[in-house]
Design a protein around this motif. Sequence first.
Motif, PDB file in Angstrom:
ATOM      1  N   UNK A   1       0.836  -1.195   0.000  1.00 59.28           N
ATOM      2  CA  UNK A   1       0.000   0.000   0.000  1.00 59.28           C
ATOM      3  C   UNK A   1       0.877   1.254   0.000  1.00 59.28           C
ATOM      4  N   UNK A   2       0.342   2.348  -0.548  1.00 57.87           N
ATOM      5  CA  UNK A   2       1.104   3.592  -0.471  1.00 57.87           C
ATOM      6  C   UNK A   2       1.262   4.034   0.974  1.00 57.87           C
TER       7      UNK A   2
ATOM      8  N   UNK B   1       2.635   4.124  13.762  1.00 64.29           N
ATOM      9  CA  UNK B   1       1.612   4.980  14.369  1.00 64.29           C
ATOM     10  C   UNK B   1       1.479   4.632  15.845  1.00 64.29           C
TER      11      UNK B   1
ATOM     12  N   UNK C   1      -9.034  12.220   6.615  1.00 62.28           N
ATOM     13  CA  UNK C   1      -8.749  10.890   6.073  1.00 62.28           C
ATOM     14  C   UNK C   1      -9.439  10.701   4.721  1.00 62.28           C
ATOM     15  N   UNK C   2     -10.667  11.233   4.599  1.00 65.52           N
ATOM     16  CA  UNK C   2     -11.413  10.997   3.364  1.00 65.52           C
ATOM     17  C   UNK C   2     -10.996  11.957   2.258  1.00 65.52           C
TER      18      UNK C   2
ATOM     19  N   UNK D   1     -11.619  -7.679  11.604  1.00 64.72           N
ATOM     20  CA  UNK D   1     -10.233  -7.632  11.137  1.00 64.72           C
ATOM     21  C   UNK D   1      -9.986  -8.688  10.063  1.00 64.72           C
TER      22      UNK D   1
ATOM     23  N   UNK E   1      -9.588  -6.348   7.238  1.00 62.94           N
ATOM     24  CA  UNK E   1      -8.207  -6.008   7.531  1.00 62.94           C
ATOM     25  C   UNK E   1      -8.066  -4.628   8.171  1.00 62.94           C
ATOM     26  N   UNK E   2      -9.030  -4.262   9.004  1.00 61.61           N
ATOM     27  CA  UNK E   2      -8.915  -2.996   9.722  1.00 61.61           C
ATOM     28  C   UNK E   2      -9.155  -3.241  11.208  1.00 61.61           C
TER      29      UNK E   2
ATOM     30  N   UNK F   1     -18.408   5.311   4.316  1.00 64.96           N
ATOM     31  CA  UNK F   1     -17.083   5.858   4.649  1.00 64.96           C
ATOM     32  C   UNK F   1     -15.940   4.869   4.454  1.00 64.96           C
TER      33      UNK F   1
ATOM     34  N   UNK G   1     -14.472   3.676   1.032  1.00 63.65           N
ATOM     35  CA  UNK G   1     -13.632   4.588   0.246  1.00 63.65           C
ATOM     36  C   UNK G   1     -12.151   4.390   0.512  1.00 63.65           C
ATOM     37  N   UNK G   2     -11.825   3.744   1.618  1.00 63.14           N
ATOM     38  CA  UNK G   2     -10.419   3.613   1.980  1.00 63.14           C
ATOM     39  C   UNK G   2      -9.842   2.255   1.586  1.00 63.14           C
TER      40      UNK G   2
ATOM     41  N   UNK H   1      -7.897  -0.528  -0.073  1.00 62.76           N
ATOM     42  CA  UNK H   1      -6.683  -0.480  -0.882  1.00 62.76           C
ATOM     43  C   UNK H   1      -5.646   0.492  -0.357  1.00 62.76           C
ATOM     44  N   UNK H   2      -6.040   1.370   0.573  1.00 63.61           N
ATOM     45  CA  UNK H   2      -5.047   2.276   1.169  1.00 63.61           C
ATOM     46  C   UNK H   2      -4.415   1.603   2.384  1.00 63.61           C
ATOM     47  N   UNK H   3      -3.359   2.220   2.894  1.00 62.51           N
ATOM     48  CA  UNK H   3      -2.730   1.739   4.118  1.00 62.51           C
ATOM     49  C   UNK H   3      -3.794   1.588   5.216  1.00 62.51           C
ATOM     50  N   UNK H   4      -3.830   0.426   5.930  1.00 60.21           N
ATOM     51  CA  UNK H   4      -4.853   0.223   6.965  1.00 60.21           C
ATOM     52  C   UNK H   4      -4.823   1.278   8.062  1.00 60.21           C
ATOM     53  N   UNK H   5      -3.703   2.021   8.168  1.00 56.96           N
ATOM     54  CA  UNK H   5      -3.644   3.067   9.204  1.00 56.96           C
ATOM     55  C   UNK H   5      -4.724   4.127   8.975  1.00 56.96           C
ATOM     56  N   UNK H   6      -5.089   4.365   7.702  1.00 57.12           N
ATOM     57  CA  UNK H   6      -6.101   5.384   7.436  1.00 57.12           C
ATOM     58  C   UNK H   6      -7.469   4.962   7.962  1.00 57.12           C
TER      59      UNK H   6
ATOM     60  N   UNK I   1      -7.938   3.021  10.420  1.00 53.12           N
ATOM     61  CA  UNK I   1      -7.810   3.124  11.874  1.00 53.12           C
ATOM     62  C   UNK I   1      -8.087   4.565  12.319  1.00 53.12           C
TER      63      UNK I   1
ATOM     64  N   UNK J   1      -9.750   6.824  10.653  1.00 55.31           N
ATOM     65  CA  UNK J   1     -11.149   7.161  10.374  1.00 55.31           C
ATOM     66  C   UNK J   1     -12.054   6.648  11.485  1.00 55.31           C
TER      67      UNK J   1
END
Lengths: 323, 295
Positions: free
Chosen positions: A3-4, A66, A304-305, B37, B41-42, B91, B94-95, B97-102, B104, B106
């Motif tokens: 992931x990026x 984090x 975030x969004x 999870x 995967x979040x 919500x 939309x995330x 495919x991004x890093x799971x930290x995002x 988290x 959100x």
Amino acid sequence: MSEPSPTAPISPHAHSGRDEKVAFVIMTALLLVAPFVIYPFFLMQALCIALFACAFNLLVGYVGLLSFGHAMFLGLASYVSAHAAKVWGLDPALAILAGVASSALLGIVTGALAIRRQGIYFAMITLALSQMIYFFCLEAPFTHGEDGIQSVPQGMLLHFIDLSNQTILYYFVLAVFLFGFLVIYRTINSPFGDILKAIRENEPRAVSLGYRADQYKLAAFVLSAALAGLAGATKAIFAQNASLTDVQFSMSGEVVLMTLLGGMGTIYGPVVGAFIVVAMQQYLGQYLGEWVTVIQGSIFVVCVLLFRRGIVGEIAGFFKRSL
Amino acid sequence: MFALLGISPQQLFQQLLVGLINGSFYALLSLGLSVIFGMLNIVNFAHGALYMMGAFAAYFLLNLLGLNYWFALVLAPLIVGAFGALLERVLLRRLAGLDPLYSLLLTFGLALVIQGLFQNFFGSSGLPYAMPSQLTGATNLGFMFLPIYRGWVVVFSAVVCFSTWFLIEKTRLGAYLRAATENPTLVRAFGINVPRMITLTYAFGIGLAALAGVLAAPIYQVRPAMGADIISVVFAVVVIGGMGSILGSIVTGFALGIIEGLTKVFYPEASNTVVFVIMAFVLLIRPAGLFGRTA
């Protein structure tokens, strides 16, 4: 990880560093004249919290770790330095050093545990460990529980600089902030910092190149903890108290908020984010009451969004600069 | 033996029961976190806030619509679960495919918003929720008095937990779910609607949290901060158990509740921190968690 990573993209100017230096001169100039225009107590509060956010950003922005428990370093150091200044009667410089040492030690212990897991587990472990430190601070006799440590003497720095003078006190806090900021700037732009970024981008690859990723992560963690401690210890001296607020989970959440809002992985982002969040609490807190939590939560969701690069990250991206 | 330890058996069993009750909540919450999870995967930082919403849903059903505890036990998880499905659709999706930290961050933001809103409207103090009349009173087991409601919570949570385990590990639906966790693209190619499964899984995990909230309402009061208070312990439970295994999170949840209860008897000063200390030891010995698989 495929992931990026949560950082601003590297612009063509990333390594020139000229923009960053210009920005540093502007920031320093603004902070030098600021106390003539803005209430100094607010500025000192914001500077300490900004240093705290920069220390946090060193970890999340440049190593990709984090931490959801960074308040433990801020809070413990503020208790230790308050205790050292008030009960042991130490010189403010030594009291701050004692605070920094305590949070660095805590960083070694908690860091060694937390880096055993990655990603989301890292966040949960740091959160759990910071809860433990919170309960310790709630129950340990020297912290005085709910009362905290009050009326800490500001004292004479190195026996000749009188910190009870508000102007001198402000420039002392500013010096501490700039020192911490430059340490972080230098770290990021050193070979050590490059290896941290390599670990962030692709840890197995960095390991295969022969770097002991765990040692680098631990070193970054301890440095971040020590600088967060520097912020907490300085805060205890200028504000003359140490309380549970600084060690609570909400503080750990706020530092994440500031860094996300300002821009993770940008050098100036955490400073901007910290000033905005502290100003919001200071000036709007009395009108908003519990709505502050709702607003903070909404900022998280919106950031975030809609703009994951944060304010500074978006500005830097727009002008194709590195800040 | 009890005389030697300087505690009465009565006291020991009381605290064991309190531990089991907390363990039930830990198990239900960490089970929900594990299910979410596995599929998304979040880490759902809003889990505590949604547990609190479950308790409030029960309170509103009773006080606004006059629907008693038994209706709440069914309806609150459905209502809060539907809210969870909405969150996922609008919500979280939309995330992807991004890093799971995002995600988290959100869900952490969502937790702040939800908790802040409830604090605004209902203050910080607790609202009482009456125990259902069928479950009041206590029964004498010979060695201790067992309040019936508390016994009910432990038994019912255990039944729900093991039904969930059965559903996921032993049924066809569970097999799809596990397959989609391993390789969503392939499962989609077989004509199974994976995005809908993701939404329903999230809603199900949230439903479990809301159910724990309803069960907690008569014991602890209904408070906006009740979720924030429990969530850090639940995260420690999840780290100890490892999120790879459904059974693991159930067993760890109950076991840590009991250990916490025993600590209250033998060394009360440490009862707040014992779970975190255990977490530290587990990280030293088995970093992947007791039941976890190394990724």
